[in-house]
Design an enzyme around this catalytic site. Structure first.
Site, PDB file in Angstrom:
ATOM      1  N   THR A 186       0.870  -1.179   0.000  1.00  0.00           N
ATOM      2  CA  THR A 186       0.000   0.000   0.000  1.00  0.00           C
ATOM      3  C   THR A 186       0.905   1.226   0.000  1.00  0.00           C
ATOM      4  O   THR A 186       2.068   1.154   0.416  1.00  0.00           O
ATOM      5  CB  THR A 186      -0.890   0.061   1.246  1.00  0.00           C
ATOM      6  OG1 THR A 186      -0.042   0.118   2.389  1.00  0.00           O
ATOM      7  CG2 THR A 186      -1.796  -1.146   1.349  1.00  0.00           C
ATOM      8  N   GLU A 330      -5.965  -3.893  -0.500  1.00  0.00           N
ATOM      9  CA  GLU A 330      -6.286  -5.060   0.349  1.00  0.00           C
ATOM     10  C   GLU A 330      -7.491  -5.853  -0.152  1.00  0.00           C
ATOM     11  O   GLU A 330      -7.798  -6.908   0.369  1.00  0.00           O
ATOM     12  CB  GLU A 330      -6.574  -4.594   1.791  1.00  0.00           C
ATOM     13  CG  GLU A 330      -5.341  -4.113   2.545  1.00  0.00           C
ATOM     14  CD  GLU A 330      -5.091  -2.623   2.391  1.00  0.00           C
ATOM     15  OE1 GLU A 330      -5.508  -2.037   1.370  1.00  0.00           O
ATOM     16  OE2 GLU A 330      -4.469  -2.042   3.309  1.00  0.00           O
TER      17      GLU A 330
HETATM   18  P1  ADP Z   1      -3.621   3.563  -0.717  1.00  0.00           P
HETATM   19  O1  ADP Z   1      -4.015   4.832  -1.452  1.00  0.00           O
HETATM   20  O2  ADP Z   1      -3.624   3.692   0.767  1.00  0.00           O
HETATM   21  O3  ADP Z   1      -2.518   2.771  -1.312  1.00  0.00           O
HETATM   22  P2  ADP Z   1      -5.475   2.098  -2.190  1.00  0.00           P
HETATM   23  O4  ADP Z   1      -4.833   2.544  -3.433  1.00  0.00           O
HETATM   24  O5  ADP Z   1      -5.671   0.683  -1.935  1.00  0.00           O
HETATM   25  O6  ADP Z   1      -4.798   2.612  -0.937  1.00  0.00           O
HETATM   26  O7  ADP Z   1      -6.800   2.922  -2.076  1.00  0.00           O
HETATM   27  C1  ADP Z   1      -7.891   2.488  -1.354  1.00  0.00           C
HETATM   28  C2  ADP Z   1      -8.733   3.642  -0.937  1.00  0.00           C
HETATM   29  O8  ADP Z   1      -9.088   4.467  -2.047  1.00  0.00           O
HETATM   30  C3  ADP Z   1     -10.057   3.231  -0.358  1.00  0.00           C
HETATM   31  O9  ADP Z   1      -9.917   2.844   0.983  1.00  0.00           O
HETATM   32  C4  ADP Z   1     -10.884   4.485  -0.542  1.00  0.00           C
HETATM   33  O10 ADP Z   1     -10.631   5.418   0.483  1.00  0.00           O
HETATM   34  C5  ADP Z   1     -10.359   5.041  -1.824  1.00  0.00           C
HETATM   35  N1  ADP Z   1     -11.257   4.692  -2.929  1.00  0.00           N
HETATM   36  C6  ADP Z   1     -11.129   3.705  -3.824  1.00  0.00           C
HETATM   37  N2  ADP Z   1     -12.131   3.721  -4.715  1.00  0.00           N
HETATM   38  C7  ADP Z   1     -12.939   4.748  -4.372  1.00  0.00           C
HETATM   39  C8  ADP Z   1     -14.152   5.295  -4.892  1.00  0.00           C
HETATM   40  N3  ADP Z   1     -14.750   4.807  -5.983  1.00  0.00           N
HETATM   41  N4  ADP Z   1     -14.684   6.351  -4.247  1.00  0.00           N
HETATM   42  C9  ADP Z   1     -14.106   6.874  -3.155  1.00  0.00           C
HETATM   43  N5  ADP Z   1     -12.962   6.421  -2.623  1.00  0.00           N
HETATM   44  C10 ADP Z   1     -12.381   5.366  -3.223  1.00  0.00           C
END
Ligand code: ADP
Length: 541
Positions: A186, A330
């Site tokens: 992540t 995740e």
């Molecule tokens: P990180 O940015 O911590 O690496 P990820 O790339 O896995 O994590 O992003 C996951 C997060 O992105 C989710 O927990 C959520 O907050 C946000 N997210 C993903 N898709 C959407 C969506 N369609 N609308 C709003 N938030 C989203």
């Protein structure tokens, strides 16, 4: 009593074998780092993946060991996807947009044995080479003619030479389907990055579910261009799903600006694409400012952060349907998709659009609930916000080499997202818990406010953050990047909120900036904005 069905494992190599038998002639087209366009077929890819598997074995890569990549979306990266996981090793895709310190930390934490990289990333690899302790070999993903001059990387290997030295005979091993197949960290906006370790089983189940018509709807009639990078959550599963259904694949390499993407869409007859909202801004601006139309593109999958309704509408005007999806590293990543039920499809346009802007219903295989701070279930009434919890066979149960008890709470994964769920199961993210704005003890959803600002024709990008307030603890501050050449004042923008949101939700102030900072996966870095504007003075109301 057990059923009498074969216990055949769900393996990534079976996707490749299937693609070679059923869609051998289907094309995979890649714009290369070198600038030219490369094209071949799933049949060719299969042969080269087997040569690569032999090359990995010749270098002593054993099952379970980690093989790292720093690479764009392209056919060689695709070969690594199949050769590494198929032979039982673990493909560790590293995000090259991270800082060199983080890349080195991640490579060491994962105990990577060998690193494959696209030429673009030579300086990054040179910067980390002496600081990583487990990597024994570096491979430039190119041919002999394009091998770079480097004094830092002694014994740098050439990808095409490695393949040329091997036969294309290789028997994919019969692995346990639960064995690890790939690893993605992540982005770690808070604390160190955490490794999410996918399995063959989770990857295949995710691919089946994501391909379904009411999920992302991929078929052999599609030409898919993933803008979402293969270094982030396996490009949302597209390299696997495309092989499963026999879709043509079109890889953009490093060329992600609006014009390059548009040209590739048109030249290759791309029907479906996928990416985070921020990447579409450039494409839409290019298409709109040149009065262009999409010849073949019919839908695009948008997720990773909330898709503003204004963007859904802009695509609709070009006859491109937006499929809004939610997920995280995740969750492999697909958790929910905003697809209308037959009853909802009959609603009037504004109601349909409001539903599309939500994150949608859980796909089969993912269960969702929302809970309060004490972990108690909250009602699915479409109004009550709570922390979103998920579980399912492609949701992480822990982190690679993680410490402590792990993330699960009573068998559920806490997402850190705040959401409502309505009686139809439609989920709407109102915020990430760390982005929530707390005003006078009540929550204000920053995503709603950003969506309204983004609907203003002069706004290119908007981030809403909570800043200190003497009376209300926190109040919303809107940070806005204007579209080039457009004029917009603070008062004009705040007036735009009238009638669109409860008065006490209206931001207290607007700050105009040249650019909103974006993180390694194209998301707005609100933590940086919070740091920068923490002491922004708001007048007590
Ligand atoms: P990180 O940015 O911590 O690496 P990820 O790339 O896995 O994590 O992003 C996951 C997060 O992105 C989710 O927990 C959520 O907050 C946000 N997210 C993903 N898709 C959407 C969506 N369609 N609308 C709003 N938030 C989203």
């Amino acid at each position: 009593m057990n059923g009498l069905m074969m216990d055949r494992p769900l393996l990534i190599s079976s996707l490749l074998t299937h693609a070679e038998q059923q869609h051998a002639e289907r094309e995979i087209v890649s714009r290369r780092v070198e600038g030219d366009v490369h094209r071949y077929t799933y049949g060719d890819m299969g042969r080269r993946a087997r040569q690569l598997a032999n090359a990995l074995a010749a270098r002593g890569i054993a099952q379970g060991q980690r093989v790292a990549t720093l690479a764009w979306n392209g056919y060689r990266h695709m070969e690594l996807y199949y050769a590494v996981s198929g032979s039982g090793a673990v493909l560790h895709t590293i995000n090259p947009r991270l800082h060199a310190d983080q890349v080195a930390w991640i490579a060491d934490h994962a105990e990577d044995q060998i690193l494959f990289f696209d030429l673009t990333f030579l300086p990054l690899v040179e910067a980390i080479a002496s600081r990583v302790s487990t990597i024994k070999a570096f491979v430039a993903m190119t041919d002999r003619a394009h091998m770079p001059a480097t004094t830092t990387l002694a014994g740098l290997l050439c990808y095409e030479d490695l393949l040329a030295a091997q036969t294309d005979r290789f028997d994919w091993p019969d692995l346990d389907e639960r064995s690890a197949s790939s690893l993605c960290y992540t982005s770690g906006t808070t604390g160190n990055p955490k490794g999410v370790l996918y399995s063959h089983r989770s990857t295949l189940l995710h691919a089946y579910a994501a391909a379904l018509p009411d999920a992302l709807n991929y078929s052999s009639h599609d030409a898919v261009l993933p803008v979402v990078p293969m270094f982030h959550v396996n490009a949302w599963g597209i390299p696997y799903i495309a092989a499963m259904v026999g879709a043509k694949l079109v890889f953009p390499g490093p060329w992600l600006d609006g014009q390059s993407l548009y040209e590739l869409f048109e030249a290759e007859g791309v029907t479906v694409s996928a990416g985070v909202p921020t990447v579409w801004q450039g494409l839409l601006t290019h298409v709109q400012s040149h009065g262009l139309r999409f010849g073949s593109m019919r839908r695009t999958i948008i997720g990773g952060s909330a898709c503003p309704p204004a963007m859904i509408e802009a695509f609709q005007q070009h006859d491109v349907q937006v499929i809004h999806a939610w997920g995280m590293t995740e969750t492999s990543p697909l958790g929910s998709v905003s697809r209308l039920t037959p009853r909802q499809a009959a609603l009037d346009a504004p109601q349909r659009q409001a539903l599309q802007a939500k994150q949608g219903r859980a796909v089969f295989g993912v269960e969702m609930k929302i809970v309060d701070a004490a972990g108690q279930r909250l009602p699915h009434d479409g109004r009550t916000p709570g922390e979103l919890m998920v579980r399912g066979p492609w949701i992480a149960s822990g982190y690679f080499r993680g410490e402590g008890a792990g993330p699960l709470v009573d068998g559920w994964f806490p997402t850190g997202d705040v959401a409502t769920i309505d009686a139809d199961g439609f989920m709407q993210i109102t915020d990430r818990s760390k982005d929530v704005i707390k005003s006078g003890g009540e929550w204000i959803g920053s995503i709603d406010l950003e969506n309204i600002a983004m609907a203003h024709p002069a706004v290119a990008m908007a981030a809403c953050i909570g800043v200190r307030h003497p009376k209300w603890d926190e109040r919303p501050l809107l940070v806005v990047a204007k579209k080039p050449g457009r004029a917009l004042s603070r008062d004009e923008l705040l007036a735009f909120f009238e009638g669109r949101v409860a008065k006490w939700w209206t931001p207290d102030d607007v700050v105009f900036v040249d650019q909103i900072p974006l993180g390694g996966t194209g998301k707005m870095q609100k933590n940086l904005l919070r740091d920068a504007y923490r002491d922004h003075l708001l007048t007590p109301a």
